[in-house]
Design an enzyme around this catalytic site. Structure first.
Site, mmCIF file in Angstrom:
data_model
loop_
_atom_site.group_PDB
_atom_site.id
_atom_site.type_symbol
_atom_site.label_atom_id
_atom_site.label_comp_id
_atom_site.label_asym_id
_atom_site.label_seq_id
_atom_site.Cartn_x
_atom_site.Cartn_y
_atom_site.Cartn_z
ATOM 1 N N ASN A 110 -64.089 31.893 -20.364
ATOM 2 C CA ASN A 110 -62.825 32.384 -19.824
ATOM 3 C C ASN A 110 -62.102 33.108 -20.956
ATOM 4 O O ASN A 110 -61.539 32.467 -21.839
ATOM 5 C CB ASN A 110 -62.012 31.184 -19.301
ATOM 6 N N LYS A 144 -59.501 34.801 -20.901
ATOM 7 C CA LYS A 144 -58.023 34.810 -20.760
ATOM 8 C C LYS A 144 -57.466 36.196 -21.071
ATOM 9 O O LYS A 144 -58.126 37.188 -20.813
ATOM 10 C CB LYS A 144 -57.392 33.708 -21.617
ATOM 11 N N GLU A 162 -53.193 27.379 -16.298
ATOM 12 C CA GLU A 162 -52.192 28.356 -16.761
ATOM 13 C C GLU A 162 -51.568 29.077 -15.569
ATOM 14 O O GLU A 162 -50.407 29.476 -15.611
ATOM 15 C CB GLU A 162 -52.843 29.326 -17.761
ATOM 16 N N SER A 181 -60.918 22.838 -24.890
ATOM 17 C CA SER A 181 -61.330 22.766 -26.300
ATOM 18 C C SER A 181 -62.824 22.491 -26.505
ATOM 19 O O SER A 181 -63.210 21.825 -27.467
ATOM 20 C CB SER A 181 -60.488 21.735 -27.048
HETATM 21 P P1 PGA Z 1 -59.987 26.295 -24.306
HETATM 22 O O1 PGA Z 1 -59.658 26.827 -22.801
HETATM 23 O O2 PGA Z 1 -61.485 26.168 -24.374
HETATM 24 O O3 PGA Z 1 -59.456 27.369 -25.208
HETATM 25 O O4 PGA Z 1 -59.294 25.002 -24.457
HETATM 26 C C1 PGA Z 1 -60.383 26.363 -21.697
HETATM 27 C C2 PGA Z 1 -59.826 26.952 -20.433
HETATM 28 O O5 PGA Z 1 -58.599 26.997 -20.285
HETATM 29 O O6 PGA Z 1 -60.588 27.397 -19.541
#
Ligand code: PGA
Length: 251
Positions: A10, A12, A98, A214
């Site tokens: 992802n 983002k 989010e 994470s």
């Molecule tokens: P992250 O995000 O691996 O940076 O914690 C995971 C996600 O929100 O899909």
């Protein structure tokens, strides 16, 4: 039954056109010959077409991070599901925390999007997950059940088999605080029991449940080795070839 592992990146709201296509090129090369895991990347909408063009004919699928439920019309700024399909998407992430918490999307809205995605022939990656306060209050299962039931209302058993669930505890996203493999397994097992209760054992055994929050090469192997964890939805660590491939190769 064995469920094929599914690892999705992802991206983002990160990267630009040059770095997004370069990342896709790098992953395409690194993924050559790897067949026993499904892999997808989810770039920002504006880069979907360019990334899908790079990845055409490869073993990496493309997904979007969000879309609107209406088919077309006067919805300024929105992107329709058929448009995603048109530019080469196979998946669409829906209900990411989010979007639930920053953009205030309700499970009712996400439910409309799930139906629109299925109708357009896209596979939803439906995210659920509790806040830290909800975990501390002992309401993790309740919150996930509410999000699951609200977001998947009216989804048939056949449709459910195609859907991917991503369990993403909000307190673990982008914080470096990964859930322990045991914490992930516990929630994944509860979600699978929920699917069995609402549909049947066959559907529950079919649906892939990713863990997200994470995930990186250093912690992915232990999490992915749990029986009810069928993959990962990766944010930060999906933005570089080495860190994303570290998760894929480290399984
Ligand atoms: P992250 O995000 O691996 O940076 O914690 C995971 C996600 O929100 O899909």
């Amino acid at each position: 039954m064995t469920r094929k592992l599914f690892i999705a990146g992802n991206w983002k709201m990160n990267l630009d056109l040059a770095s997004a296509t370069a990342l896709a090129e790098g992953l395409k090369k690194a993924m050559q010959g790897i067949q026993d895991v499904d892999v997808a990347v989810c770039p920002p909408n504006v880069y979907l077409h360019a990334v899908a063009t790079v990845l055409e004919g490869s073993n990496i699928a493309v997904g979007a991070q969000n879309a609107y439920f209406e088919k077309e019309g006067a919805f300024t700024g929105e992107t329709g599901m058929r448009m995603l399909k048109d530019v080469g998407c196979r998946y669409v992430i829906l209900g990411h925390s989010e979007r639930r918490h920053i953009l205030h999307e309700s499970s009712e809205l996400i439910n409309l999007k799930v139906h629109a995605a299925l109708e357009a022939g896209l596979i939803p990656i439906l995210c659920v997950g509790e806040l830290l306060a909800e975990r501390e209050a002992g309401t993790t299962d309740l919150v996930n059940r509410r999000q699951f039931e609200g977001s998947l209302s009216g989804v048939s058993a056949d449709e459910m088999k195609k859907i991917v669930i991503a369990y993403e505890p909000v307190w673990a996203i982008g914080t470096g605080k990964v859930a322990t493999p045991e914490q992930a397994e516990e929630v994944h097992a509860a979600l699978r029991a929920l699917i069995a209760e609402r549909y049947n054992a066959e559907v529950a055994e079919t649906v892939r449940i990713q863990y997200g929050g994470s995930v990186k090469a250093e912690n992915s192997r232990d999490i992915l080795s749990k029986p009810n964890v069928d993959g990962a939805l990766v944010g930060g660590a999906s933005l570089k070839v080495d860190s994303f491939m570290g998760i894929i190769n480290g399984r």
